[in-house]
Write a protein that holds these residues in place. Structure first.
Motif, PDB file in Angstrom:
ATOM      1  N   CYS A   1     -22.420   6.785  -5.642  1.00 39.57           N
ATOM      2  CA  CYS A   1     -21.084   7.145  -5.166  1.00 39.57           C
ATOM      3  C   CYS A   1     -21.190   8.171  -4.032  1.00 39.57           C
TER       4      CYS A   1
ATOM      5  N   CYS B   1     -17.812   5.875 -10.830  1.00 39.63           N
ATOM      6  CA  CYS B   1     -18.554   6.643  -9.835  1.00 39.63           C
ATOM      7  C   CYS B   1     -19.822   7.179 -10.501  1.00 39.63           C
TER       8      CYS B   1
ATOM      9  N   CYS C   1     -14.118   6.649  -1.910  1.00 34.74           N
ATOM     10  CA  CYS C   1     -15.164   5.714  -2.306  1.00 34.74           C
ATOM     11  C   CYS C   1     -14.528   4.484  -2.946  1.00 34.74           C
TER      12      CYS C   1
ATOM     13  N   CYS D   1     -16.042   2.855  -5.578  1.00 34.28           N
ATOM     14  CA  CYS D   1     -16.699   2.606  -6.865  1.00 34.28           C
ATOM     15  C   CYS D   1     -15.726   2.060  -7.903  1.00 34.28           C
TER      16      CYS D   1
HETATM   17 ZN   LIG Z   1     -17.192   6.882  -6.298  1.00 35.30          ZN
END
Ligand SMILES: [Zn+2]
Length: 349
Positions: free
Chosen positions: A192, A258, A319, A321
């Motif tokens: 992540c 993450c 992010c 994720c």
């Molecule tokens: Zn992440």
């Protein structure tokens, strides 16, 4: 703490960090202080395994876990009872409700055993551990791992926040989706990026020596690598080597968590430094006494670094994720109940 709907943070730690955390917690326990082993690698057998004392092997959690805080605790965890979590992939390692020194609550498990190095990297129930944390509401996992330094510029005691991984694992289950076509996921960033940035910032803020990038090779064990293998890993771009990040990182991605690792170098990798063979010491002398001391000192800083990083992860993250499986969701192949993803999907039309 009880299972709630708010996302939680999980910590998966190796032996080096665990003993630091456990020692702090044991200042409260009737059994007295902990074993106190420092960091060793890879995710390291204790040099002096202690007899099982039972505390960490509890099978039943307290009905009302109440994390407690010790007098004078400055850089450790307060632990409530831990217990394995049943999953479709078998029981996880015991999961502990923990409170960091600054008051942040996390779920904590150690891969190798609470009272010594009792479960090698090759035998860790990776799928059960990740499934269990997800089932307990975790959406973010920070993982710690002692590692060997392949890059000669990485002195023992240096922290590394790798940006890439060289997965050389064979014989470990690497996916939750072995009976389906799911899991064909891009890994341009295997860890992540938001969590990595937070870890790097925490290390910088603490003034600790660190590499903000790195490539971690992951090997099977139990044996350590040969000089030729290290040369091959170096030629492939690896800067450090350990035994546990794979398949952990990929399993976390499959569950849309993450995940990022915090590594620290505890010995030069084989063949990268002149280290006489010593049959009477840990890893037969791969690290000097001074290097072991440096590794131990780094391990002592791990709890504070983790907590500082978590403090930087509040709020929005840039992010993907937590949307890693979105394509399958959009296609109608999977639903929102991630537990059902493990079953074979409906045939596509
Ligand atoms: Zn992440």
């Amino acid at each position: 703490m009880t299972d709630g709907r708010a996302p939680r943070t999980g910590l998966i730690v190796g032996s080096g960090a665990w003993h630091v955390l456990r020692r702090a917690s044991e200042t409260l326990s009737p059994g007295g202080r902990g074993q106190g082993e420092g960091a060793t690698r890879p995710d390291s057998p204790s040099p002096h395994p202690s007899p099982v004392k039972g505390e960490g092997e509890r099978q039943s959690p307290s009905p009302h876990p109440s994390p407690v805080k010790g007098e004078g605790e400055t850089d450790g965890f307060a632990l409530a009872a831990g217990a394995p979590h049943d999953t479709p992939f078998g029981p996880s390692r015991p999961i502990f409700e923990a409170r960091l020194p600054g008051g942040r609550e996390v779920l904590l498990l150690t891969r190798h055993g609470e009272t010594g190095y009792r479960l090698g990297a090759w035998a860790v129930p990776y799928r059960a551990n990740l499934w269990a944390l997800k089932d307990r509401g975790v959406d973010t996992v920070l993982a710690t791992c002692a590692c060997g330094g392949i890059d000669p510029g990485l002195a023992v005691g240096t922290f590394v926040v790798p940006h890439d991984v060289l997965d050389r694992i064979t014989g470990r289950a690497k996916t939750f989706f072995e009976r389906s076509g799911l899991g064909v996921l891009r890994h341009a960033e295997p860890f992540c990026p938001s969590c990595r940035a937070a870890l790097v910032a925490a290390l910088a803020e603490a003034g600790l020596p660190h590499a903000a990038e790195g490539v971690c090779a992951v090997t099977d064990g139990p044996r350590l690598e040969t000089p030729a293998e290290i040369r091959a890993l170096a030629a492939a771009g690896a800067t450090v080597v350990g035994m546990t990040l794979a398949p952990e990182f990929a399993l976390a991605r499959e569950l849309e968590m993450c995940y990022a690792p915090l590594l620290w170098v505890v010995n030069p990798a084989e063949g990268t430094a002149d280290r006489p063979y010593r049959p009477d010491v840990l890893f037969e002398g791969m690290a000097t006494a001074a290097e072991q001391a440096a590794a131990d000192a780094a391990a002592e800083r791990v709890p504070g670094v983790l907590e500082a990083a978590l403090g930087r992860l509040e709020g929005e993250r840039a992010c993907y994720c937590r949307r890693a499986m979105q394509r399958y969701r959009d296609e109608g192949v999977i639903g929102d109940d991630w537990r059902a993803w493990m079953a074979p999907p409906e045939p596509r039309t």
